[in-house]
Design an enzyme around this catalytic site. Structure first.
Site, mmCIF file in Angstrom:
data_model
loop_
_atom_site.group_PDB
_atom_site.id
_atom_site.type_symbol
_atom_site.label_atom_id
_atom_site.label_comp_id
_atom_site.label_asym_id
_atom_site.label_seq_id
_atom_site.Cartn_x
_atom_site.Cartn_y
_atom_site.Cartn_z
ATOM 1 N N VAL A 1 0.852 -1.104 0.184
ATOM 2 C CA VAL A 1 -0.062 0.080 0.092
ATOM 3 C C VAL A 1 0.942 1.363 -0.138
ATOM 4 O O VAL A 1 0.228 2.391 -0.121
ATOM 5 C CB VAL A 1 -0.867 -0.036 1.242
ATOM 6 C CG1 VAL A 1 -1.967 -1.080 1.082
ATOM 7 C CG2 VAL A 1 -0.492 0.219 2.583
ATOM 8 N N ARG B 1 9.728 -3.877 -7.190
ATOM 9 C CA ARG B 1 9.452 -5.004 -6.476
ATOM 10 C C ARG B 1 9.620 -6.453 -7.070
ATOM 11 O O ARG B 1 9.710 -7.412 -6.480
ATOM 12 C CB ARG B 1 7.981 -5.087 -6.212
ATOM 13 C CG ARG B 1 7.435 -3.916 -5.190
ATOM 14 C CD ARG B 1 8.240 -3.645 -4.070
ATOM 15 N NE ARG B 1 7.426 -2.329 -3.179
ATOM 16 C CZ ARG B 1 7.962 -2.321 -2.053
ATOM 17 N NH1 ARG B 1 8.871 -2.956 -1.479
ATOM 18 N NH2 ARG B 1 7.323 -1.334 -1.466
ATOM 19 N N LEU C 1 -1.524 0.895 -15.686
ATOM 20 C CA LEU C 1 -0.349 0.233 -16.273
ATOM 21 C C LEU C 1 0.970 0.782 -15.992
ATOM 22 O O LEU C 1 1.883 0.468 -15.752
ATOM 23 C CB LEU C 1 -0.449 -0.039 -17.734
ATOM 24 C CG LEU C 1 0.184 -0.965 -18.331
ATOM 25 C CD1 LEU C 1 0.195 -2.436 -17.570
ATOM 26 C CD2 LEU C 1 -0.206 -1.244 -19.975
ATOM 27 N N ARG C 2 0.861 2.171 -15.789
ATOM 28 C CA ARG C 2 1.967 3.101 -15.693
ATOM 29 C C ARG C 2 2.468 2.910 -14.191
ATOM 30 O O ARG C 2 3.711 2.653 -14.098
ATOM 31 C CB ARG C 2 1.671 4.407 -15.859
ATOM 32 C CG ARG C 2 3.049 5.455 -15.847
ATOM 33 C CD ARG C 2 2.668 6.797 -16.284
ATOM 34 N NE ARG C 2 3.811 7.369 -16.562
ATOM 35 C CZ ARG C 2 3.840 8.794 -16.674
ATOM 36 N NH1 ARG C 2 2.653 9.420 -16.144
ATOM 37 N NH2 ARG C 2 5.145 9.547 -17.152
ATOM 38 N N SER D 1 -11.068 -6.967 6.491
ATOM 39 C CA SER D 1 -10.815 -6.353 7.515
ATOM 40 C C SER D 1 -10.827 -7.188 9.063
ATOM 41 O O SER D 1 -11.372 -8.329 9.273
ATOM 42 C CB SER D 1 -12.266 -5.732 7.942
ATOM 43 O OG SER D 1 -12.427 -5.004 9.215
ATOM 44 N N GLN D 2 -9.921 -6.813 9.855
ATOM 45 C CA GLN D 2 -9.607 -7.484 11.108
ATOM 46 C C GLN D 2 -10.493 -6.958 12.323
ATOM 47 O O GLN D 2 -10.721 -7.438 13.291
ATOM 48 C CB GLN D 2 -8.125 -7.228 11.567
ATOM 49 C CG GLN D 2 -7.055 -8.053 10.680
ATOM 50 C CD GLN D 2 -5.675 -7.890 11.317
ATOM 51 O OE1 GLN D 2 -5.382 -6.805 12.071
ATOM 52 N NE2 GLN D 2 -5.131 -9.058 11.588
#
Length: 244
Positions: free
Chosen positions: A79, A173, A163-164, A90-91
């Protein structure tokens, strides 16, 4: 086991990108012209335009992935790529399964190789989830009970990127120096793109890969793991030959 699936994407993505690009210099461009853009037009214009470095056009195609089984360590990294949309399990409202530690938590292989440490990890995780269950069963809401859980807890997340931004994400990554779990997720995302014949050509044309593929050299320089450029280049080239 981390599961990654491309669940949706812009219809006719390469045609969309090509049509958008042609507005810059094609006098006959029109809204209606989109219906006439075909594979030949894509192959004629798109590699050349991307070769000039004009990448803003890639933003007209978006891709949505479902990712299951990775840890919150991984999603905390994911993120950080802010030009994207995320919806995560969700926790606050889900209750974890206490019966199988391996299904509830991600345990790195480096830990599993050390038997003594591995057993301590499993005990710690079992104690953490038992206390978690005891906490919410005592009447305390899951949103507070979850504070006891390690970051290793498995999660699910839906990710949408244009896509960019995907190219930027892959550049960072897919590198061997990226943390192993998000690197695994990134390669599986790229593999999902490679499975689609209508998408696969853009991997080569836009150089959707780690920065060594994008740049032609490793910017990590002396930090580069021995032999990683050759390994990475082979793995990336193999993707271009995927047929299913």
């Amino acid at each position: 086991m981390v599961k990654v699936k491309l669940v949706n994407y812009t219809p006719k993505p390469l045609e969309t990108i090509t049509w958008a690009a042609l507005i810059s210099y094609w006098d006959e461009w029109s809204t209606e012209a989109f219906e006439n853009v075909n594979k030949a037009d894509v192959e004629k214009h798109l590699p050349k335009i991307l070769g000039y470095g004009h990448e803003s056009i890639l933003e007209h195609a978006t891709f949505t992935f479902a990712i299951e089984g990775c840890s919150r360590v991984c999603t905390h990294q994911l993120v950080r790529h802010r030009i994207a949309s995320y919806t995560q399990q969700s926790q606050r409202y889900t209750v974890l399964n206490p019966k199988n530690i391996e299904e509830t938590f991600v345990i790195p292989e480096s830990i599993k190789k050390n038997k003594a440490i591995y057993e301590k990890w499993k005990k710690f995780m079992k104690d953490a989830i038992d206390l978690y269950i005891e906490t919410y069963k005592s009447g305390i809401h899951q949103e507070d009970a979850r504070f006891i859980l390690p970051q290793a807890v498995r999660t699910k997340i839906v990710v949408t990127m244009n896509l960019r931004e995907l190219k930027h994400f892959f550049g960072l990554r897919l590198c061997e120096r990226a943390q192993w779990e998000i690197r695994e997720v990134a390669w599986k995302m790229l593999e999902e793109l490679a499975k689609r014949e209508d998408i696969r050509p853009i991997i080569k044309w836009a150089k959707l890969g780690p920065r060594c593929i994008q740049l032609g050299y490793c910017p990590e320089r002396e930090l580069m793991p021995p032999g990683c450029f050759q390994r990475t280049k082979k793995r990336w080239n193999d993707l271009l030959n995927v047929t299913k």
